[in-house]
Design a protein around this motif. Sequence first.
Motif, short mmCIF file in Angstrom:
data_model
loop_
_atom_site.label_atom_id
_atom_site.label_comp_id
_atom_site.label_asym_id
_atom_site.label_seq_id
_atom_site.Cartn_x
_atom_site.Cartn_y
_atom_site.Cartn_z
N GLU A 110 0.82 -1.21 0.00
CA GLU A 110 0.00 0.00 0.00
C GLU A 110 0.85 1.26 0.00
O GLU A 110 0.51 2.25 -0.66
CB GLU A 110 -0.95 0.01 1.20
CG GLU A 110 -2.14 -0.93 1.03
CD GLU A 110 -3.00 -0.60 -0.19
OE1 GLU A 110 -3.04 0.57 -0.60
OE2 GLU A 110 -3.61 -1.53 -0.75
N SER A 111 1.96 1.26 0.71
CA SER A 111 2.81 2.46 0.71
C SER A 111 3.48 2.65 -0.65
O SER A 111 3.62 3.78 -1.14
CB SER A 111 3.87 2.38 1.82
OG SER A 111 4.78 1.33 1.60
N TYR A 112 3.90 1.54 -1.28
CA TYR A 112 4.45 1.64 -2.64
C TYR A 112 3.38 2.12 -3.61
O TYR A 112 3.63 2.96 -4.48
CB TYR A 112 5.00 0.29 -3.10
CG TYR A 112 6.23 -0.18 -2.35
CD1 TYR A 112 7.36 0.64 -2.26
CD2 TYR A 112 6.28 -1.43 -1.77
CE1 TYR A 112 8.50 0.20 -1.59
CE2 TYR A 112 7.41 -1.87 -1.09
CZ TYR A 112 8.51 -1.05 -1.00
OH TYR A 112 9.63 -1.47 -0.33
N ARG A 113 2.18 1.60 -3.45
CA ARG A 113 1.06 1.99 -4.33
C ARG A 113 0.79 3.49 -4.21
O ARG A 113 0.64 4.19 -5.21
CB ARG A 113 -0.17 1.19 -3.93
CG ARG A 113 -1.42 1.48 -4.76
CD ARG A 113 -2.61 0.68 -4.22
NE ARG A 113 -3.70 0.61 -5.16
CZ ARG A 113 -4.80 -0.11 -4.99
NH1 ARG A 113 -4.95 -0.82 -3.88
NH2 ARG A 113 -5.74 -0.12 -5.90
N LYS A 114 0.74 3.99 -2.99
CA LYS A 114 0.47 5.42 -2.78
C LYS A 114 1.58 6.28 -3.36
O LYS A 114 1.33 7.36 -3.90
CB LYS A 114 0.29 5.70 -1.29
CG LYS A 114 -1.01 5.16 -0.72
CD LYS A 114 -1.12 5.42 0.78
CE LYS A 114 -2.44 4.86 1.33
NZ LYS A 114 -2.56 5.08 2.79
N ALA A 115 2.82 5.81 -3.25
CA ALA A 115 3.95 6.57 -3.81
C ALA A 115 3.84 6.67 -5.32
O ALA A 115 4.11 7.73 -5.91
CB ALA A 115 5.27 5.91 -3.41
#
Length: 384
Positions: free
Chosen positions: A156-161
């Motif tokens: 999710e953090s990679y996706r948001k980035a």
Amino acid sequence: MDRIHAVNRERIEWCCAEQGMAPGELAGVLDMSADRWEAFWTDEAGLTFNQLRKLAEHFGRGVLFFLEAGPVAAEQVHTPQFRTLAQQKPELSQRLRLLIERVERQRALFLSLREDLDDALWSPFEAPELPAGNVAAAARATRLWLELGEGKNDFESYRKAVEAKGILVFRTNGYNGPWQIAKESPVAGFALYDPQCPVIVVKKMASDAPQAFTLMHELAHVLLHKASWIDDEADLRSTQGREQEANLFAGLVLVPDHFLASISDADRPDDVAGFNEWLKPQRNAWGVSAEVILRRLLAVGRLPQATYQAYRAWSLEAGNNMKDEGGTRKYRHREPKHIFGDRYVRTVLNSLSARRITLSKASGYLDGLKIADVHELERHYAGA
């Protein structure tokens, strides 16, 4: 019952050819006897509206598509991105073709919404300037561009980035439905390149770690190759051509060289069955699988090829025994967040709150979510 006689049989033939089926097989799809189908096909009888609707649903087309005169213009039906993927994988199933078209329609919907937005709600995509011919340098530059820190990361953090850079990231559902890549399908993900708004689609998997690798692999196709691409699971381990570049890029973005300093070779178990536990701190911190880390150790000469292959064999056997629970529609109102991503959904809800779009339009942007579920989604985001 009234029958429609103006059905364009040439268009039915075109759709059948795309799906690799004979027109006669449609008799079963439409619940027609062979004689009734023959009467229709020889222009002696028409179709009922319900039969025409079933025909349209089977091929993922609108009813009017089969009532229009003239042959199909493929370049008008399929985008260049779709045709690129179809050429790469001619054996694509009809179900996957429909999913790709669905993704393209969702992107078009979002672009129509973006026309009324300012950059504060969604920044347009601007590809970074990456050094040509140097994947390692490109990966380092991409980490800076994505503003990936040294702290804990997950899918999710990679996706948001990635989303923060104007790229849509969709993740398919785990249960059967129009937004699923079937469990038996080897396809792991695909990218639809567009200079204004690229889309990356990641297959829902049993754990988040392989999804993070797929995401970065597809990002490589967008940033390095500026091309639409579709990948089987085998492509994510390829050592040839652009797939090799994408795999190297993904590994270096997720696990840069200096990360490897935290791994003690002296603590490496003799039995590969212990590797997951050995690498657990790094797996949890970086949001990647043990295999991605081992491939990086292999690349820098800290792991023998035979040891890596032994782990791969053990991992495949262990993976075959894992139970994939799929998913549930219990929380239907949260589905758009899962599929389209947090930033996409916030953009729609913020536009609704600012009265830039109607509740009906918001429902359309959120995959036809019922009005009551849109309100439930609003309450979910408000923490109510």
